[in-house]
Write an enzyme that holds these catalytic residues in place. Structure first.
Site: not given
Length: 389
Positions: A106, A136, A220
């Site tokens: 992402h 992910d 992230s």
């Protein structure tokens, strides 16, 4: 499929959050006349020996954390992404000396340009090698001088224990090199992936580590370390109901990281072929049913994986796994389905445990044996796993 909670991926957004004492008065008055002293015997005291108190060596822990940061920080990178709608920031880490960088899918989603910033101050453009929508994860390739590449060691996430201290290092709110400390709060969590299943719901992403180490937008793709300096997870998401002044999500002490053993399987496959094939059974389940619904379904035990749907033509259907078909008082909940209580002889309490076993131990083409309760009968079914479509 499983019930989902609101989750927020940790993409970069920026916001800044902006003794009394009393003196005793002197006593004033006449001097009293002296009085005679009368001796009195004192009662015997019941003296209990003091228990030695262990004082933690905080200096030792501090030295451990300082040393850890010094060793691993050179392998952590910040990532800037330009997209058609603007840009974002995230984190990542050096995977090998060939210039492969691990981050979240992402973080690079929709990227037109990717910049990788190293702790030394060196910056380089990166090329996207491939992504995995299920976990992910993503791999970026950079061509940089060898001295910029400090690969980090992957730990064994199966050895991680709840309560173990962990450290996150990344780029929250664009503050590169930020280190936070916490513990492992839980293991084997399951979240929705970005991969659509044939039923239209999302496939499940399995074996995530839950931590209370502060993870915020921009973390992230960054590493989660044990105190030995090994990467045991890749920070992915936070669950929060808190927001900053401009309405953006902030850490609430519930963060999730992709377990390192998933990284160990997925990343080499992405580097080699651009993708990773997950094992597929083709069944859906509701996790953690309340007792009232368990009774409504007529189940004889409270643990296991209750099958709510089986995809036509799937490995599960071919093996004879049955989903519920009889309506109950709860809309959408049908009784009569199989209850999976073990896989390959390993007892499972819920859907998350079954998925953790599958993604860590099996691949497409492998066979698993499901132990099933079908009413009062115990049945064993062999399922030949396929690839997620």
């Amino acid at each position: 499929m499983k019930r989902y909670f609101a989750l927020t991926v940790a993409i970069f957004v920026l916001a800044l959050a902006l003794l009394a004492c009393q003196a005793a008065a002197p006593l004033v008055g006449s001097t009293p006349e002296p009085t005679a002293l009368v001796s009195a015997a004192l009662p015997a005291l019941d003296v209990t020996p003091l228990v030695p108190v262990s004082i933690p060596n905080l200096t030792g822990q501090q030295e451990t954390l300082v040393g850890l940061y010094t060793r691993v920080y050179p392998g952590v990178v910040s990532i800037r992404v330009a997209t058609a709608s603007g840009g974002s920031q995230g984190s990542g880490f050096v995977f090998d000396t060939d210039g492969h960088i691990v981050t979240n899918q992402h973080v690079v989603d929709g990227a037109k340009q990717i910049e990788v910033d190293f702790p030394s101050g060196f910056k380089a453009y990166g090329k996207l090698v491939g992504v995995d929508l299920d976990s992910d994860l993503a791999v970026i390739k950079v061509n940089v001088p060898a001295e910029e590449l400090h690969p980090l060691l992957l730990g064994d996430s199966y050895q991680v224990q709840v309560g173990q201290q962990v450290v996150a290092i990344g780029n929250p709110f664009g503050l590169s090199g930020t280190m936070t400390l916490g513990i492992v709060s839980a293991l084997g969590r399951t979240l929705p992936s970005q991969h659509d299943s044939p039923s239209g719901a999302k496939f499940s992403a399995a074996d995530l580590i839950q931590t209370d180490a502060a993870i915020n937008p921009g973390n992230s793709g960054g590493p989660l370390f044990n105190l030995n300096g090994a990467v045991i997870g890749v920070n992915r998401a936070i669950r929060t109901e808190s927001a900053n002044a401009v309405g953006e999500p902030v850490n609430s002490g519930i963060g999730f990281a992709i377990a390192s053993n998933i990284v160990r399987r997925v990343i080499p496959a992405i580097i080699a072929t651009g993708k990773y094939d997950y094992p597929y059974m083709g069944l859906s389940s509701l996790d953690d049913l309340p007792l009232a619904e368990i009774e409504m379904l007529g189940l004889t035990q409270t643990t296991g994986v209750y099958v709510t749907d089986v995809q036509p033509g799937s490995p599960a259907e071919k093996a004879g796994v049955l989903a519920g078909t009889t309506d109950t008082a709860v809309q959408g909940l049908k009784s009569g389905g199989d209850l999976i209580i073990a896989i390959d002889g390993t007892t499972i309490k819920n859907f998350s445990e079954m998925m953790r076993y599958l993604v860590n131990n099996k691949g497409a083409g492998d066979t698993v044996v499901l132990t099933i309760l079908r009413g009062s009968e115990k049945v064993e079914l062999a399922v030949v796993l396929g690839k997620r479509p």
